[in-house]
Design a protein around this motif. Structure first.
Motif, PDB file in Angstrom:
ATOM      1  N   GLY A  87      45.471  49.558  40.287  1.00  0.00           N
ATOM      2  CA  GLY A  87      44.083  49.879  40.607  1.00  0.00           C
ATOM      3  C   GLY A  87      43.324  48.685  41.147  1.00  0.00           C
ATOM      4  N   LEU A  88      43.492  47.527  40.513  1.00  0.00           N
ATOM      5  CA  LEU A  88      42.820  46.326  40.987  1.00  0.00           C
ATOM      6  C   LEU A  88      43.296  45.943  42.388  1.00  0.00           C
ATOM      7  CD1 LEU A  88      42.853  44.158  37.737  1.00  0.00           C
ATOM      8  CD2 LEU A  88      40.843  45.181  38.827  1.00  0.00           C
ATOM      9  N   THR A  89      44.576  46.106  42.636  1.00  0.00           N
ATOM     10  CA  THR A  89      45.113  45.781  43.960  1.00  0.00           C
ATOM     11  C   THR A  89      44.448  46.624  45.030  1.00  0.00           C
ATOM     12  OG1 THR A  89      47.247  45.112  43.025  1.00  0.00           O
ATOM     13  CG2 THR A  89      47.219  45.720  45.356  1.00  0.00           C
ATOM     14  N   ARG A  90      44.262  47.891  44.749  1.00  0.00           N
ATOM     15  CA  ARG A  90      43.613  48.770  45.729  1.00  0.00           C
ATOM     16  C   ARG A  90      42.139  48.410  45.905  1.00  0.00           C
ATOM     17  NH1 ARG A  90      44.390  54.763  44.100  1.00  0.00           N
ATOM     18  NH2 ARG A  90      43.018  54.981  45.932  1.00  0.00           N
ATOM     19  N   ILE A  91      41.433  48.171  44.798  1.00  0.00           N
ATOM     20  CA  ILE A  91      40.001  47.839  44.890  1.00  0.00           C
ATOM     21  C   ILE A  91      39.812  46.540  45.654  1.00  0.00           C
ATOM     22  CG2 ILE A  91      37.955  47.229  43.527  1.00  0.00           C
ATOM     23  CD1 ILE A  91      39.145  49.147  41.331  1.00  0.00           C
ATOM     24  N   PHE A 141      36.948  45.206  48.312  1.00  0.00           N
ATOM     25  CA  PHE A 141      35.900  44.387  47.705  1.00  0.00           C
ATOM     26  C   PHE A 141      36.503  43.143  47.070  1.00  0.00           C
ATOM     27  CE2 PHE A 141      34.653  48.864  47.233  1.00  0.00           C
ATOM     28  CZ  PHE A 141      33.391  48.885  47.803  1.00  0.00           C
ATOM     29  N   PRO A 142      35.770  42.034  47.060  1.00  0.00           N
ATOM     30  CA  PRO A 142      36.196  40.899  46.240  1.00  0.00           C
ATOM     31  C   PRO A 142      36.062  41.266  44.761  1.00  0.00           C
ATOM     32  CG  PRO A 142      34.044  40.453  47.218  1.00  0.00           C
ATOM     33  CD  PRO A 142      34.526  41.736  47.818  1.00  0.00           C
ATOM     34  N   ILE A 143      37.001  40.795  43.964  1.00  0.00           N
ATOM     35  CA  ILE A 143      37.000  41.129  42.540  1.00  0.00           C
ATOM     36  C   ILE A 143      37.189  39.865  41.706  1.00  0.00           C
ATOM     37  CG2 ILE A 143      37.923  43.447  42.956  1.00  0.00           C
ATOM     38  CD1 ILE A 143      40.632  42.420  41.883  1.00  0.00           C
ATOM     39  N   GLY A 144      36.720  39.924  40.474  1.00  0.00           N
ATOM     40  CA  GLY A 144      36.898  38.791  39.574  1.00  0.00           C
ATOM     41  C   GLY A 144      36.597  39.183  38.142  1.00  0.00           C
ATOM     42  N   THR A 145      36.738  38.227  37.260  1.00  0.00           N
ATOM     43  CA  THR A 145      36.464  38.456  35.846  1.00  0.00           C
ATOM     44  C   THR A 145      34.992  38.204  35.533  1.00  0.00           C
ATOM     45  OG1 THR A 145      36.799  36.181  35.090  1.00  0.00           O
ATOM     46  CG2 THR A 145      38.770  37.530  35.369  1.00  0.00           C
ATOM     47  N   VAL A 146      34.510  38.878  34.524  1.00  0.00           N
ATOM     48  CA  VAL A 146      33.261  38.491  33.856  1.00  0.00           C
ATOM     49  C   VAL A 146      33.600  38.538  32.362  1.00  0.00           C
ATOM     50  CG1 VAL A 146      30.809  38.905  33.517  1.00  0.00           C
ATOM     51  CG2 VAL A 146      31.873  39.516  35.687  1.00  0.00           C
ATOM     52  N   SER A 147      34.217  37.482  31.910  1.00  0.00           N
ATOM     53  CA  SER A 147      34.817  37.463  30.577  1.00  0.00           C
ATOM     54  C   SER A 147      34.200  36.398  29.696  1.00  0.00           C
ATOM     55  CB  SER A 147      36.326  37.189  30.703  1.00  0.00           C
ATOM     56  OG  SER A 147      36.931  37.067  29.428  1.00  0.00           O
ATOM     57  N   ASN A 148      34.289  36.619  28.400  1.00  0.00           N
ATOM     58  CA  ASN A 148      33.900  35.592  27.442  1.00  0.00           C
ATOM     59  C   ASN A 148      34.964  34.521  27.285  1.00  0.00           C
ATOM     60  OD1 ASN A 148      31.288  36.362  26.629  1.00  0.00           O
ATOM     61  ND2 ASN A 148      32.101  37.926  25.258  1.00  0.00           N
ATOM     62  N   SER A 149      36.129  34.741  27.858  1.00  0.00           N
ATOM     63  CA  SER A 149      37.201  33.760  27.744  1.00  0.00           C
ATOM     64  C   SER A 149      36.919  32.544  28.609  1.00  0.00           C
ATOM     65  CB  SER A 149      38.537  34.374  28.146  1.00  0.00           C
ATOM     66  OG  SER A 149      39.600  33.472  27.915  1.00  0.00           O
ATOM     67  N   HIS A 150      37.653  31.468  28.335  1.00  0.00           N
ATOM     68  CA  HIS A 150      37.529  30.250  29.122  1.00  0.00           C
ATOM     69  C   HIS A 150      38.374  30.380  30.389  1.00  0.00           C
ATOM     70  CE1 HIS A 150      41.032  29.915  26.622  1.00  0.00           C
ATOM     71  NE2 HIS A 150      41.448  28.816  27.204  1.00  0.00           N
ATOM     72  N   GLY A 193      49.991  38.572  33.683  1.00  0.00           N
ATOM     73  CA  GLY A 193      49.899  40.000  33.952  1.00  0.00           C
ATOM     74  C   GLY A 193      49.895  40.396  35.407  1.00  0.00           C
ATOM     75  N   GLY A 194      49.950  39.417  36.324  1.00  0.00           N
ATOM     76  CA  GLY A 194      49.924  39.740  37.745  1.00  0.00           C
ATOM     77  C   GLY A 194      48.568  40.241  38.211  1.00  0.00           C
ATOM     78  N   LEU A 195      47.501  39.619  37.721  1.00  0.00           N
ATOM     79  CA  LEU A 195      46.128  40.007  38.063  1.00  0.00           C
ATOM     80  C   LEU A 195      45.625  39.109  39.181  1.00  0.00           C
ATOM     81  CD1 LEU A 195      44.880  40.285  34.371  1.00  0.00           C
ATOM     82  CD2 LEU A 195      45.614  42.178  35.842  1.00  0.00           C
ATOM     83  N   ALA A 196      45.445  39.685  40.350  1.00  0.00           N
ATOM     84  CA  ALA A 196      45.112  38.884  41.536  1.00  0.00           C
ATOM     85  C   ALA A 196      43.601  38.796  41.727  1.00  0.00           C
ATOM     86  CB  ALA A 196      45.778  39.480  42.775  1.00  0.00           C
ATOM     87  N   TRP A 197      42.942  38.017  40.886  1.00  0.00           N
ATOM     88  CA  TRP A 197      41.493  37.850  41.000  1.00  0.00           C
ATOM     89  C   TRP A 197      41.136  36.979  42.199  1.00  0.00           C
ATOM     90  CZ3 TRP A 197      39.814  41.391  38.012  1.00  0.00           C
ATOM     91  CH2 TRP A 197      40.298  41.574  36.714  1.00  0.00           C
ATOM     92  N   ASP A 198      39.981  37.261  42.791  1.00  0.00           N
ATOM     93  CA  ASP A 198      39.419  36.360  43.795  1.00  0.00           C
ATOM     94  C   ASP A 198      38.637  35.230  43.149  1.00  0.00           C
ATOM     95  OD1 ASP A 198      40.154  37.660  46.356  1.00  0.00           O
ATOM     96  OD2 ASP A 198      38.964  39.320  45.564  1.00  0.00           O
ATOM     97  N   ALA A 199      38.131  35.467  41.957  1.00  0.00           N
ATOM     98  CA  ALA A 199      37.350  34.443  41.256  1.00  0.00           C
ATOM     99  C   ALA A 199      37.406  34.717  39.766  1.00  0.00           C
ATOM    100  CB  ALA A 199      35.892  34.451  41.726  1.00  0.00           C
ATOM    101  N   ILE A 200      37.291  33.646  38.992  1.00  0.00           N
ATOM    102  CA  ILE A 200      37.210  33.765  37.540  1.00  0.00           C
ATOM    103  C   ILE A 200      35.818  33.321  37.122  1.00  0.00           C
ATOM    104  CG2 ILE A 200      38.084  32.889  35.346  1.00  0.00           C
ATOM    105  CD1 ILE A 200      40.844  32.743  36.673  1.00  0.00           C
ATOM    106  N   LEU A 201      35.028  34.302  36.707  1.00  0.00           N
ATOM    107  CA  LEU A 201      33.628  34.083  36.376  1.00  0.00           C
ATOM    108  C   LEU A 201      33.409  34.424  34.904  1.00  0.00           C
ATOM    109  CD1 LEU A 201      32.204  35.986  39.487  1.00  0.00           C
ATOM    110  CD2 LEU A 201      32.751  33.553  39.325  1.00  0.00           C
ATOM    111  N   GLY A 202      32.233  34.095  34.404  1.00  0.00           N
ATOM    112  CA  GLY A 202      31.915  34.482  33.039  1.00  0.00           C
ATOM    113  C   GLY A 202      31.337  33.382  32.196  1.00  0.00           C
ATOM    114  N   ASP A 229      40.189  55.805  34.936  1.00  0.00           N
ATOM    115  CA  ASP A 229      40.958  54.563  34.920  1.00  0.00           C
ATOM    116  C   ASP A 229      40.731  53.856  36.245  1.00  0.00           C
ATOM    117  OD1 ASP A 229      42.630  55.832  36.823  1.00  0.00           O
ATOM    118  OD2 ASP A 229      44.175  56.292  35.352  1.00  0.00           O
ATOM    119  N   PHE A 230      41.437  52.754  36.474  1.00  0.00           N
ATOM    120  CA  PHE A 230      41.191  51.973  37.683  1.00  0.00           C
ATOM    121  C   PHE A 230      41.706  52.672  38.938  1.00  0.00           C
ATOM    122  CE2 PHE A 230      41.041  47.504  35.531  1.00  0.00           C
ATOM    123  CZ  PHE A 230      39.890  47.892  34.857  1.00  0.00           C
TER     124      PHE A 230
END
Length: 242
Positions: A117-121, A125-134, A145-154, A231-232
């Motif tokens: 789902g993320l690959t298609r989105i 669109f550009p995609i990224g995280t908005v997570s509480n993680s570092h 996990g093979g998550l191809a983010w454009d940016a890691i934000l949060g 789902d995604f």
């Protein structure tokens, strides 16, 4: 595509629970550790108990009771607290094994629909995280996990934790889009409420097994979010992503 998302400039995703199955991954990592040290607790119960310490620890930072620290620091403190509650003498446990167990949060499987789902989105669109993680943790999780983010934000760039407004607003600012063109995708109604209050667009995707088969929260949309998808993959369909 619905009108409010037609001109979206960035899709940001909550990660723990929305993109990845933290409960199964943490239980998988905890099982051999608990067995090795004779700690008599079910691995899934251990995962739930560790997660239950997550919000109270972040609240200490949100309220200013302690200075900013990254999530991996809080998780390690919570891990030691939890092990002590189960009768372990933490001082006698191998440091390398404790550190490795703490990194369980960087080795979590995506939900079955997530990568496709993320690959298609991402094609539209550009995609990224908005997570509480570092950031480092999100990098390792993405590689696992093979998550191809454009940016890691949060949280780390805002030096605060969701649902504080600056986490959402700083993420949008760093992504280079105004809040009304930044879309938060989350499986948690509370996360979406906080984002909407900051002017962000919102998408709810339920994850009814995040907390296991007895989950009774966030099973459905509790507000009129801009979009609700099962789902995604369905979200990609609704967004017209090939």
């Amino acid at each position: 595509m619905t009108a409010p998302l037609h001109h979206a400039g960035f899709f940001g995703f909550d990660v723990f629970g929305t993109v990845v199955d933290w409960r199964s991954g943490v239980a998988r990592a905890a099982r051999p550790f608990l067995q090795r040290y004779g700690i008599g607790v079910d691995p899934f119960a251990f995962a739930d108990q560790w997660r239950a310490l997550y919000q109270p620890a972040m609240e200490q930072v949100r309220t200013g009771a302690r200075p900013w620290v990254r999530l991996d620091v809080l998780q390690r403190e919570n891990l030691e607290l939890l092990l002590a509650r189960h009768g372990a003498d933490v001082a006698t446990l191998a440091e390398d094994e404790l550190a490795d167990l703490n990194r369980a949060w960087e080795r979590l499987d995506p939900w079955p629909d997530a990568v496709a789902g993320l690959t298609r989105i991402r094609r539209r669109f550009p995609i990224g995280t908005v997570s509480n993680s570092h950031v480092a943790g999100m990098v390792q999780l993405a590689r696992f996990g093979g998550l191809a983010w454009d940016a890691i934000l949060g949280a780390e760039m805002a030096h605060d934790y969701k649902p504080q407004p600056q986490v959402y607003l700083k993420s949008a600012d760093v992504a280079g889009v105004p809040p009304h063109r930044f879309v938060l995708v989350a499986a948690h109604n509370g996360d979406l409420r906080a984002a909407r209050a900051c002017g962000l667009r919102t998408v709810f995707v339920p994850r009814p097994l995040e907390h296991g088969p007895g989950q009774d929260t966030d099973l459905e949309a509790e507000d009129d979010w801009d979009l609700v998808a099962g789902d995604f993959l369905e979200l990609a369909d609704l967004l017209g992503c090939p």
